[in-house]
Write a protein that holds these residues in place. Structure first.
Motif, PDB file in Angstrom:
ATOM      1  N   MET A 260       0.851  -1.200   0.000  1.00  0.00           N
ATOM      2  CA  MET A 260       0.000   0.000   0.000  1.00  0.00           C
ATOM      3  C   MET A 260       0.882   1.243   0.000  1.00  0.00           C
ATOM      4  O   MET A 260       1.755   1.397   0.833  1.00  0.00           O
TER       5      MET A 260
ATOM      6  N   ILE B 138     -10.234   7.702 -20.812  1.00  0.00           N
ATOM      7  CA  ILE B 138      -9.038   8.505 -20.573  1.00  0.00           C
ATOM      8  C   ILE B 138      -9.266   9.421 -19.375  1.00  0.00           C
ATOM      9  O   ILE B 138     -10.244  10.154 -19.322  1.00  0.00           O
TER      10      ILE B 138
ATOM     11  N   ARG C  29      -1.695  10.889 -18.752  1.00  0.00           N
ATOM     12  CA  ARG C  29      -2.934  10.132 -18.555  1.00  0.00           C
ATOM     13  C   ARG C  29      -2.847   9.383 -17.243  1.00  0.00           C
ATOM     14  O   ARG C  29      -1.915   8.605 -17.032  1.00  0.00           O
TER      15      ARG C  29
ATOM     16  N   ALA D  63      -3.445   6.822 -14.186  1.00  0.00           N
ATOM     17  CA  ALA D  63      -3.717   5.399 -13.956  1.00  0.00           C
ATOM     18  C   ALA D  63      -3.305   4.504 -15.118  1.00  0.00           C
ATOM     19  O   ALA D  63      -3.796   3.394 -15.239  1.00  0.00           O
ATOM     20  N   GLU D  64      -2.433   4.998 -16.001  1.00  0.00           N
ATOM     21  CA  GLU D  64      -1.950   4.123 -17.067  1.00  0.00           C
ATOM     22  C   GLU D  64      -0.496   3.796 -16.777  1.00  0.00           C
ATOM     23  O   GLU D  64       0.403   4.556 -17.105  1.00  0.00           O
ATOM     24  N   GLN D  65      -0.299   2.694 -16.103  1.00  0.00           N
ATOM     25  CA  GLN D  65       1.045   2.322 -15.695  1.00  0.00           C
ATOM     26  C   GLN D  65       1.269   0.849 -15.928  1.00  0.00           C
ATOM     27  O   GLN D  65       0.435   0.021 -15.575  1.00  0.00           O
TER      28      GLN D  65
ATOM     29  N   HIS E 187       3.146   1.207 -20.525  1.00  0.00           N
ATOM     30  CA  HIS E 187       2.392   2.421 -20.233  1.00  0.00           C
ATOM     31  C   HIS E 187       3.157   3.256 -19.233  1.00  0.00           C
ATOM     32  O   HIS E 187       3.719   2.725 -18.279  1.00  0.00           O
TER      33      HIS E 187
ATOM     34  N   SER F 226     -17.273  -9.145 -14.045  1.00  0.00           N
ATOM     35  CA  SER F 226     -17.830  -7.812 -13.792  1.00  0.00           C
ATOM     36  C   SER F 226     -18.274  -7.089 -15.061  1.00  0.00           C
ATOM     37  O   SER F 226     -18.868  -6.030 -14.980  1.00  0.00           O
TER      38      SER F 226
END
Lengths: 334, 188
Positions: free
Chosen positions: A1, A58, A101, A103-105, A109, A189
């Motif tokens: 975390m 995005i 952008r 959360a693009e890892q 990315h 989901s």
């Protein structure tokens, strides 16, 4: 975390070797030479904007500017500003733009990356694809897979070959069954109405993964629901498709091009639909880019535009598997 | 119980899937430029050891599994259970044959093992990489034969059977690699 504000152990050295940095510098030099030779104007547009992306997939970075500065977002693409220039001056323009952008890892990315974006006035999608191929030859043509001619496949044909049906005839449930039959996992989901999400996963899992690593692959004829800023067209089977293409090298996505939508009313409608989708999902809602819409109302000449990830291009040309190996300081090191 | 979002995924993270604890082996962020993001993972079911592919929509969250790895000392077996002790707290735990798996073949007493606990109960036991055990039964040694490379089975009190070189004698202590169950050397 990870605790906010927590700084990981200092990793001060760059991810790219000196020879890799020399290579990427040379690619940028060649890019500039290519556009000089083909009569395109290099431009610079703002990185900070009060407007942001409409696309639900995005997520922009909010700069948390003070009230006096007005709320500003880091650009996720320079497309709106560049199209305002095209509308006003009617010239071919290009730029190398840092884009951001959230959360693009991952290995392929990085939240900040370098986009090579350009517009050609009067060109349609096929001409722009030839232009992309010419740029690849001029910049990384010595390096596989760019030393071979590209192949072009259609999204619809690929899906039909795989499933026996056109994409528009599929449902989330039929895609779920196909995954089950092939013993691949499909997220529980994904809801019945999320057909585009299911198609994305289907296409990536079974089609993109089978693209040749020996030559670039263009994909054309995306579903109209994935048109984004592209106009719609009718294909040889009489199906409605987006005038949009993607370029892949093996399974690495490199570029995304559009025969640009010039209809301001339709563009506003798409924005509104996408904003509604964002609102529904509880996503941030940057201001709609009214200046861009005004430029469309003034009149955007017939044109095509494309965005190409320059870091990924270097990664593929050098046969590296992670962006960290071709960037000075990737997310892991900043 | 805490939840992990897909952007917190990393190798070794323990999560609950279909009611069983799993460990993430690898994860890959997948996203077409204009499309939905996914996280594709390979996970190991910690109860069965089976490795499967699982794909998540980005930002889905998954319940964490209450799984921790602890170092414990093996004490003894009563035939049904294997007893371990935490060397710091002297707390004792017993693992059943399922949790022991192959580990039970290599333990004689006092070895320090990695005991994986799930909700406080032993889920799996990993023996030390190398153990030293005395051979309880094998064919008589072939004196001087150190060159032919032939082997014979050697039996141990724990039930293990290990292929050993022909010159090894009954009663001798040998060093074994528990990861592949192979003979390493004689112990003098």
């Amino acid at each position: 975390m990870t605790v906010p504000g927590d700084s990981p152990a200092a990793e001060w050295q760059p991810g790219a070797s000196l020879s890799t940095l020399e290579f990427t510098a040379d690619v940028r030099r060649r890019v500039r030479r290519y556009f000089d030779a083909t009569g395109s104007l290099e431009v610079v547009t703002p990185v900070l904007s009060c407007a942001g992306p409409s696309e639900p997939a995005i997520e922009p970075f909010d700069t948390r500017a003070t009230a006096a500065d007005g709320r500003r977002w880091l650009q996720t693409s320079p497309e709106f500003a560049m199209k305002r220039l095209v509308a006003c001056y009617g010239r071919d323009v290009w730029q190398l733009a840092p884009v951001f952008r959230r959360a693009e890892q991952g290995q392929r990315h990085n939240r900040e990356f370098l986009l090579l974006e350009w517009y050609r006035v009067g060109q349609d999608m096929d001409e722009l694809m030839q232009d992309v191929s010419a740029l690849l030859r001029a910049t990384v043509g010595e390096h596989p897979p760019f030393d071979r001619a590209s192949v072009t496949v259609s999204y619809g044909d690929c899906v039909r070959q795989l499933t026996g049906q056109w994409p528009e005839a599929l449902t989330v449930e039929s895609i779920r069954s196909l995954f089950a039959a092939r013993q691949r996992h499909f997220p529980e989901s994904i809801q019945a109405q999320e057909l585009d999400t299911a198609l994305d996963l289907l296409f990536d899992t079974f089609v993109v993964s089978a693209f040749s690593a020996d030559c670039p692959t263009f994909v054309t004829g995306y579903p109209p629901s994935q048109a984004s800023l592209a106009r719609l067209a009718v294909d040889t089977h009489g199906r409605s498709v987006a005038s949009r293409f993607e370029l892949y090298a093996g399974e690495v996505e490199l570029a995304n091009g559009f025969h640009e939508l010039v209809d301001a009313a339709e563009q506003r409608q798409r924005f509104e639909d996408e904003y509604a989708e964002r609102a529904e999902a509880g996503q941030v809602l940057p201001a709609m880019d009214e200046a861009f819409l005004a430029a469309l109302e003034f009149g955007l000449p017939e044109c095509s535009g494309v965005a190409l990830g320059l870091d990924r291009l270097a990664m593929v040309a050098l046969a590296e598997t992670s962006l960290d190996a071709v960037m000075s300081f990737s997310d892991e090191r900043t | 119980m805490a939840n992990y979002s897909t952007n917190e995924f990393k190798g070794g993270l323990k999560i609950m899937l279909d009611g069983d604890p799993h460990s993430i082996i690898s994860n890959e962020f997948v996203k077409p430029g204009k499309g939905q993001a996914f996280t594709r993972t390979k996970v190991r079911n910690l109860k069965t050891g089976r490795v499967v592919e699982r794909t998540f929509k980005s930002n889905e969250s998954v319940e964490s599994a209450d799984v921790i790895d602890t170092q414990m000392q093996y004490l003894y077996s009563d035939g049904e259970h294997w007893h371990f002790m935490d060397p710091a707290t002297f707390e004792q735990l017993q693992a059943d044959a399922t949790a022991m798996g192959d580990a039970k073949l290599w333990l004689m007493g006092e070895e320090t093992c990695e005991v994986t606990l799930y909700n406080g109960e032993p889920l799996a036991v990993t023996p030390p990489n190398f153990v030293e055990l005395a051979i309880s039964e094998t064919d008589p040694g072939v004196r001087g034969d150190t060159a032919t490379g032939g082997t014979k089975p050697a039996h141990f009190e724990t039930g293990a059977v290990v292929k050993v070189p022909l010159f090894i004698e009954e009663g001798e202590k040998i060093r074994i690699d528990t990861r592949n169950g192979e003979y390493v050397s004689r112990v003098k």
